[in-house]
Design an enzyme around this catalytic site. Structure first.
Site, PDB file in Angstrom:
ATOM      1  N   GLN A 113       0.627  -1.196   0.074  1.00  0.00           N
ATOM      2  CA  GLN A 113      -0.001  -0.071   0.042  1.00  0.00           C
ATOM      3  C   GLN A 113       0.857   1.416   0.064  1.00  0.00           C
ATOM      4  O   GLN A 113       0.472   2.310  -0.670  1.00  0.00           O
ATOM      5  CB  GLN A 113      -0.900   0.101   1.057  1.00  0.00           C
ATOM      6  CG  GLN A 113      -1.752   1.203   1.221  1.00  0.00           C
ATOM      7  CD  GLN A 113      -2.819   1.389   2.428  1.00  0.00           C
ATOM      8  OE1 GLN A 113      -3.400   2.314   2.666  1.00  0.00           O
ATOM      9  NE2 GLN A 113      -3.178   0.204   3.266  1.00  0.00           N
ATOM     10  N   GLU A 141       1.338  -1.172   8.492  1.00  0.00           N
ATOM     11  CA  GLU A 141       0.575  -0.177   8.734  1.00  0.00           C
ATOM     12  C   GLU A 141       0.369  -0.009  10.553  1.00  0.00           C
ATOM     13  O   GLU A 141       0.743   0.914  10.819  1.00  0.00           O
ATOM     14  CB  GLU A 141      -0.953  -0.236   8.015  1.00  0.00           C
ATOM     15  CG  GLU A 141      -2.116   0.745   8.540  1.00  0.00           C
ATOM     16  CD  GLU A 141      -1.623   2.092   8.389  1.00  0.00           C
ATOM     17  OE1 GLU A 141      -1.209   2.470   7.060  1.00  0.00           O
ATOM     18  OE2 GLU A 141      -1.980   3.151   9.025  1.00  0.00           O
ATOM     19  N   ASP A 176       0.552   3.894   5.956  1.00  0.00           N
ATOM     20  CA  ASP A 176       0.870   3.443   4.642  1.00  0.00           C
ATOM     21  C   ASP A 176       0.479   4.365   3.647  1.00  0.00           C
ATOM     22  O   ASP A 176       1.512   5.098   2.955  1.00  0.00           O
ATOM     23  CB  ASP A 176      -0.006   2.268   4.053  1.00  0.00           C
ATOM     24  CG  ASP A 176       0.455   0.979   4.707  1.00  0.00           C
ATOM     25  OD1 ASP A 176       1.664   0.886   5.009  1.00  0.00           O
ATOM     26  OD2 ASP A 176      -0.156   0.014   4.811  1.00  0.00           O
ATOM     27  N   GLY A 178      -8.283  20.576  19.151  1.00  0.00           N
ATOM     28  CA  GLY A 178      -7.669  21.941  19.210  1.00  0.00           C
ATOM     29  C   GLY A 178      -8.523  22.514  20.386  1.00  0.00           C
ATOM     30  O   GLY A 178      -8.580  21.809  21.479  1.00  0.00           O
ATOM     31  N   GLY A 179      -8.328  23.784  20.547  1.00  0.00           N
ATOM     32  CA  GLY A 179      -8.943  24.443  21.852  1.00  0.00           C
ATOM     33  C   GLY A 179     -10.555  24.457  21.758  1.00  0.00           C
ATOM     34  O   GLY A 179     -10.892  25.317  22.697  1.00  0.00           O
TER      35      GLY A 179
END
Ligand code: CAO
Length: 491
Positions: free
Chosen positions: A80, A202, A231, A310-311
């Protein structure tokens, strides 16, 4: 008197002479400086537009060829990671020649087969727009053909186990001597260091790159993700490395080695977790729901379930029909600027002014309760209805789309992100087209090649072998399946 004056004027004239000379010299200097400034400006202007670029094409966009037209790739990839890279380059116009072992081919041709005796989807979805040639790289004649291919190609891409390319005799030194312009690009599991000789798939990369330890729920074990960041993610990184090396080659005239280790690729994609690891030294990670639940943090970044990266706190919430449909969920983000709109929408307008809910900091310890309350509202609507109502108010949400929904989504078909192609032995199948849209480089997605489908064509057209030579090559066993004893003799 006049004589006197003349006499007196003489030294003044004498003094004026050097002054004129100085002024003349200064003017000369200024002119030279101006010239230099002009030259630098000209050079910079040329640099801005790219040195020695042709005039902007007058052809309409999309009719001036494709981005990588003229680039020929010797594709020694399998499974892959490598095939992802070379398929992308093929989508962008490169002539990708996939070298496969006679009679066997890329192992994925036969893996996870859904249609008997036809190339699997695993293979077909990663090898579109390529040509296939079979060559036994351990056969003497096969090696001769490969050497000829090396001279005709710009890039060799491989993702064999460490050392396999060298064992074929294709060392960097050998390749560079044959074709100093060739770029040799490799995916390996690990970069130089204690694990460099390891074979990697993977999920090994997801674990070694920091993704698994930070994915899943706090109470549960580490989790691998469905997205193939080890991959396909590393294949993407490699494609970028190759295009950068091609660009540098324009200046240097020579190739170079490009190496992408899967561990590095995963870590690059998980960099926000390395960010959090460092933040942890300065106190708890307040946007993790663990903080609101009063659970102390350990020494390493914990698994954060569905917390927003995130925030902006977010969570996955149930929608109408969740009891039967495993994907009747929506990702809901309580983005601060639209908090008022969220409160009104879910019938909690009083939260807008309540000091326990009005500010992001006040909300952090109460996120579990807040999301449970929002969920009471989302459960009354389908995920698409929630999306519609929220989008109208600029509230960021995302429906959990099943692969069935994605496969049937008309807008993805319209943009060429999901494409249906026809295949001679397996019939129609869906594949993912080029996710990178270039306005002047159209992409027509073509089916994957059959094993060795283009062997004759490549031998003749790319390598210049005559019909008689091709017949001789066929007889030698270099491009056809052979039993072991015959191969040992030919090696
Ligand atoms: N003719 C003759 N021999 C060929 C050939 C050809 N055209 N193409 C490949 N081979 C041979 C190789 O030379 C190698 O032989 P030796 O080991 O005797 O030198 C052999 O086939 C197998 O190659 P391999 O070791 O790469 O394959 P594997 O199935 O044992 O391992 C994988 C697979 C993926 C673990 C390993 O290739 C690897 O670690 N690659 C780098 C990391 C990577 O890309 N991993 C992601 C894979 S996608 O999940």
């Amino acid at each position: 008197m006049a004589k006197k004056q003349k006499k007196a004027a003489k030294p003044a004239k004498k003094a004026a002479k050097p002054a004129r000379k100085v002024a003349k010299q200064a003017a000369k200097k200024a002119a030279a400086a101006k010239k230099v400034v002009k030259l630098v400006a000209k050079k910079n202007a040329a640099r801005q537009n790219g040195d020695a670029l042709p005039k902007p094409s007058s052809k309409p966009f999309g009719q001036a060829g494709r981005a990588l037209d003229g680039v020929r790739i010797l594709d020694f990839t399998h499974v892959q990671s490598g095939p992802t890279c070379t398929q992308l380059l093929a989508y962008m116009g490169a002539d990708v020649i996939k070298v496969e072992r006679p009679g066997v081919g890329d192992i994925t041709r036969g893996q996870l087969r859904d249609v008997p005796n036809a190339d699997s989807l695993y293979f077909t979805m990663l090898n579109g727009n390529k040509r296939s040639i079979t060559i036994d790289s351990k056969h003497q004649k096969g090696r001769e053909i490969l050497d000829r291919l090396i001279k005709q190609c710009d890039v060799l891409v491989e993702n064999f186990a460490p050392g396999a390319l060298d064992r074929m005799g294709l060392t960097w030194e050998h390749i560079h001597k044959l074709n100093p312009r060739m770029i040799v690009a490799s995916v390996k599991g690990f970069g130089p260091g204690p694990y460099e000789d390891c074979k990697v798939y993977e999920n090994v990369a997801q674990c070694a790159g920091g993704s698994a330890s930070t994915t899943g729920f706090r109470e549960g074990p580490p989790l691998v993700t469905g997205a193939q960041i080890g991959d396909s993610g590393t294949g993407l990184h490699l494609a970028l490395g190759i295009t950068a090396a091609l660009y540098q080659r324009i200046r240097t005239g020579r190739g170079q080695k490009v190496l992408c280790a899967m561990q590095d690729g995963v870590l690059n994609l998980a960099r926000v977790k390395l960010r959090d690891q460092q933040r942890l030294a300065h106190g708890p990670l307040k946007e993790y729901s663990q903080f609101g639940e009063g659970v102390p943090f350990g020494k390493a970044v914990p698994r954060a379930g569905n917390d927003s990266g995130g925030g902006q706190p977010g969570w996955i919430l149930k929608c109408k029909g969740w009891e039967e449909d495993p994907d009747a969920y929506i990702y809901f983000i309580t983005q601060a600027p639209v908090w008022g709109a969220i409160c009104d929408l879910i019938g909690k307008s009083e939260w807008k002014t309540d000091p326990d809910y009005a500010t992001p900091n006040a909300r952090l310890p109460r996120l579990k309760h807040i999301f449970a309350t929002i969920e009471q509202w989302t459960m009354t609507l389908s995920k698409f209805e929630v999306m519609e109502k929220c989008n109208a108010l600029d509230i960021p949400v995302g429906p959990i789309l099943s692969m069935k929904e994605i496969a049937e989504e008309p807008s993805l078909r319209a943009t060429g992100t999901v494409v249906e192609v026809d295949h001679p032995t397996r019939g129609k199948y869906l594949t993912v087209g080029n996710p990178i849209k270039l306005s002047d480089s159209p992409c027509e997605v073509k089916r994957s090649p059959l094993l060795g489908e283009h062997t004759d064509e490549i031998l003749k057209d790319v390598l210049g072998y005559s019909a008689a030579e091709v017949a001789e090559i066929k007889g030698s066993g270099a491009i056809t399946p052979q039993d072991k004893s015959a191969r040992a003799e030919a090696a």
